[in-house]
Design an enzyme around this catalytic site. Sequence first.
Site, PDB file in Angstrom:
ATOM      1  N   HIS A 119      17.106  81.624  41.059  1.00  0.00           N
ATOM      2  CA  HIS A 119      16.011  82.552  41.336  1.00  0.00           C
ATOM      3  C   HIS A 119      16.455  83.771  42.128  1.00  0.00           C
ATOM      4  O   HIS A 119      17.345  83.711  42.966  1.00  0.00           O
ATOM      5  CB  HIS A 119      14.887  81.824  42.083  1.00  0.00           C
ATOM      6  CG  HIS A 119      15.324  81.236  43.396  1.00  0.00           C
ATOM      7  ND1 HIS A 119      15.315  81.952  44.560  1.00  0.00           N
ATOM      8  CD2 HIS A 119      15.793  80.014  43.698  1.00  0.00           C
ATOM      9  CE1 HIS A 119      15.756  81.186  45.552  1.00  0.00           C
ATOM     10  NE2 HIS A 119      16.053  79.999  45.048  1.00  0.00           N
ATOM     11  N   ASP A 120      15.840  84.901  41.786  1.00  0.00           N
ATOM     12  CA  ASP A 120      16.009  86.160  42.507  1.00  0.00           C
ATOM     13  C   ASP A 120      17.419  86.729  42.442  1.00  0.00           C
ATOM     14  O   ASP A 120      17.800  87.543  43.282  1.00  0.00           O
ATOM     15  CB  ASP A 120      15.566  86.011  43.969  1.00  0.00           C
ATOM     16  CG  ASP A 120      14.125  85.563  44.083  1.00  0.00           C
ATOM     17  OD1 ASP A 120      13.237  86.326  43.674  1.00  0.00           O
ATOM     18  OD2 ASP A 120      13.889  84.428  44.557  1.00  0.00           O
ATOM     19  N   GLY A 137      20.458  81.056  44.797  1.00  0.00           N
ATOM     20  CA  GLY A 137      19.419  82.074  44.811  1.00  0.00           C
ATOM     21  C   GLY A 137      19.808  83.333  45.561  1.00  0.00           C
ATOM     22  O   GLY A 137      20.672  83.323  46.434  1.00  0.00           O
TER      23      GLY A 137
END
Length: 169
Positions: A119-120, A137
């Site tokens: 994520h991200d 992440g």
Amino acid sequence: SIDSSARVAAGAQIGSDVVIGPFCTIGPHVSIGDGCVLVSHVNIAGHTTIGPRNKIQPFVSLGTPPQSVSYRGEPTKLVIGADNDIREHVTMNTGTVADRGITRVGDGCIFMVNSHVAHDCTVGNKVTFANNAVLGGHVTVGDNVVFGGGVAVRQFVRIGEGAMLVGLS
């Protein structure tokens, strides 16, 4: 062409000349660009946008929820550019509202077997992930980076343009 065993949800946007092979599942908030090929058993979920001419091999999972304890089901995104080669068992997650809310992959990348983009993350253009290379992440990767096999990058790291990370590091 969409194989009769594939499941494409109402609301999914499928470009022209897209091939969706056997046993693929495409969610309602997915957009697939022109000329993409999903070979078979590909799962694309969440709010995911895939640019043109990507080739996605069996057992790839894109746009699934982030592996983050802060995620509470928000409609975050995964955006993948054009001309990528995404090989078997690759996973890429959507972002979190605790950060960018978006995971982004550039153009012309190759993701070999079992690569993971968490994520991200932001991945530049023409990046190579050898087998089992994984990002935690919130990682930012510049253009023309090469990850050797088994490279693991922890959260909140920046990898500069043209870097080459040796396998198992």
